[in-house]
Design a protein around this motif. Sequence first.
Motif, short mmCIF file in Angstrom:
data_model
loop_
_atom_site.label_atom_id
_atom_site.label_comp_id
_atom_site.label_asym_id
_atom_site.label_seq_id
_atom_site.Cartn_x
_atom_site.Cartn_y
_atom_site.Cartn_z
N LEU A 1 -72.32 16.08 54.38
CA LEU A 1 -73.06 15.20 53.48
C LEU A 1 -72.27 13.92 53.23
N PRO A 2 -72.97 12.80 52.98
CA PRO A 2 -72.27 11.57 52.61
C PRO A 2 -71.63 11.68 51.22
N PHE A 3 -70.55 10.94 51.01
CA PHE A 3 -69.85 10.80 49.73
C PHE A 3 -69.07 12.07 49.34
N ILE A 4 -69.77 13.18 49.14
CA ILE A 4 -69.11 14.45 48.81
C ILE A 4 -69.68 15.51 49.75
N ASP A 5 -68.83 16.15 50.55
CA ASP A 5 -69.38 17.15 51.47
C ASP A 5 -69.74 18.45 50.73
N GLY A 6 -70.41 19.34 51.42
CA GLY A 6 -70.93 20.54 50.79
C GLY A 6 -69.87 21.46 50.22
N ILE A 7 -68.73 21.56 50.91
CA ILE A 7 -67.66 22.44 50.43
C ILE A 7 -67.03 21.88 49.16
N ASP A 8 -66.72 20.56 49.16
CA ASP A 8 -66.15 19.95 47.96
C ASP A 8 -67.14 20.00 46.80
N LEU A 9 -68.43 19.81 47.10
CA LEU A 9 -69.44 19.86 46.05
C LEU A 9 -69.52 21.25 45.43
N THR A 10 -69.47 22.26 46.27
CA THR A 10 -69.50 23.64 45.76
C THR A 10 -68.31 23.89 44.84
N GLN A 11 -67.14 23.45 45.26
CA GLN A 11 -65.95 23.63 44.45
C GLN A 11 -66.06 22.90 43.11
N LYS A 12 -66.58 21.68 43.14
CA LYS A 12 -66.74 20.90 41.91
C LYS A 12 -67.71 21.59 40.95
N LEU A 13 -68.80 22.11 41.47
CA LEU A 13 -69.78 22.79 40.62
C LEU A 13 -69.19 24.05 40.00
N ARG A 14 -68.44 24.80 40.78
CA ARG A 14 -67.81 26.01 40.24
C ARG A 14 -66.76 25.65 39.19
N GLN A 15 -66.04 24.55 39.39
CA GLN A 15 -65.07 24.11 38.39
C GLN A 15 -65.75 23.71 37.09
N GLU A 16 -66.98 23.24 37.20
CA GLU A 16 -67.77 22.88 36.01
C GLU A 16 -68.45 24.10 35.39
N LYS A 17 -68.11 25.28 35.89
CA LYS A 17 -68.67 26.55 35.40
C LYS A 17 -70.18 26.65 35.66
N ILE A 18 -70.64 25.97 36.69
CA ILE A 18 -72.04 26.08 37.11
C ILE A 18 -72.12 27.19 38.15
N ASP A 19 -72.72 28.31 37.77
CA ASP A 19 -72.72 29.48 38.65
C ASP A 19 -74.05 29.69 39.37
N THR A 20 -74.84 28.62 39.50
CA THR A 20 -76.09 28.69 40.25
C THR A 20 -75.82 29.18 41.67
N PRO A 21 -76.59 30.16 42.15
CA PRO A 21 -76.38 30.64 43.52
C PRO A 21 -76.50 29.51 44.54
N ILE A 22 -75.59 29.48 45.50
CA ILE A 22 -75.57 28.42 46.51
C ILE A 22 -75.66 29.03 47.91
N LEU A 23 -76.63 28.54 48.68
CA LEU A 23 -76.79 28.92 50.08
C LEU A 23 -76.35 27.73 50.93
N ILE A 24 -75.30 27.92 51.72
CA ILE A 24 -74.75 26.86 52.55
C ILE A 24 -75.46 26.81 53.90
N LEU A 25 -75.80 25.59 54.35
CA LEU A 25 -76.33 25.37 55.69
C LEU A 25 -75.22 24.77 56.54
N THR A 26 -75.01 25.31 57.71
CA THR A 26 -73.87 24.87 58.51
C THR A 26 -74.19 24.85 59.99
N ALA A 27 -73.49 23.98 60.71
CA ALA A 27 -73.61 23.98 62.17
C ALA A 27 -72.88 25.18 62.73
N LYS A 28 -73.23 25.55 63.94
CA LYS A 28 -72.67 26.77 64.54
C LYS A 28 -71.16 26.70 64.74
N ASP A 29 -70.60 25.49 64.87
CA ASP A 29 -69.18 25.39 65.15
C ASP A 29 -68.33 25.35 63.89
N GLU A 30 -68.95 25.43 62.71
CA GLU A 30 -68.18 25.48 61.48
C GLU A 30 -67.53 26.86 61.33
#
Length: 232
Positions: A55-84
Amino acid sequence: MKKILVVDDEPSIVTLLTFNLEKAGYQVTSAEDGKKAYELATNQTFDFIILDIMLPFIDGIDLTQKLRQEKIDTPILILTAKDESIDRILGLEIGADDYLTKPFSPREVIARIKAISRRLEVRQTTSNDEGPSEILRAGNIVCNMDDYRVTVSEETIELTPKEFELLVYFMKRKGRVISRDILLDRIWHFDFDGQNRIVDVHIGHLREKIEEDPKHPKYIQTVRGFGYKFQE
């Protein structure tokens, strides 16, 4: 109506997911970059977040970490390319609940959402139960079902929801050989082909937390050609 935040910078994917999720009865909000997604997730309440890694600006992994640090426990489903790296996606420091590799079918996305929702509902029902607490013990492991607290050698360890479910499932079935397919069905509630890797990754992380020597596990043992066995 449950609300879902879809985050992807590919308009075709956003359109595909929005159409199918709304058809399935969900209310969809979308964002094309990590910054906008962060603002939405921290200012609104969502029941689920579908999140691309690149993703632009903040990638999905950093965004997930930021949300968890904010105590936001909304379930997250990650979409990823096969080579990740799946290990990175499902790493202990990330906090995502599940992942899907591209390309994917909308049917599979909806199935994953429903599976995770069922797990959360079961946990909430269990936590609201006023009956006597159930405590599981095996060796130096103590698992309190009432407050989801696990100790190893009297030290509290932090487990993700799936790690906790895996441990409980094993501890209630000591000595039994359990296949990966059974674990996929009982813990993740799906049986899509090619998803056995998700079981191995989570068991690897669980071993790191409960075993003295994860490379030579005493509790969760691999039974080659069959699956795993919890041995006290």
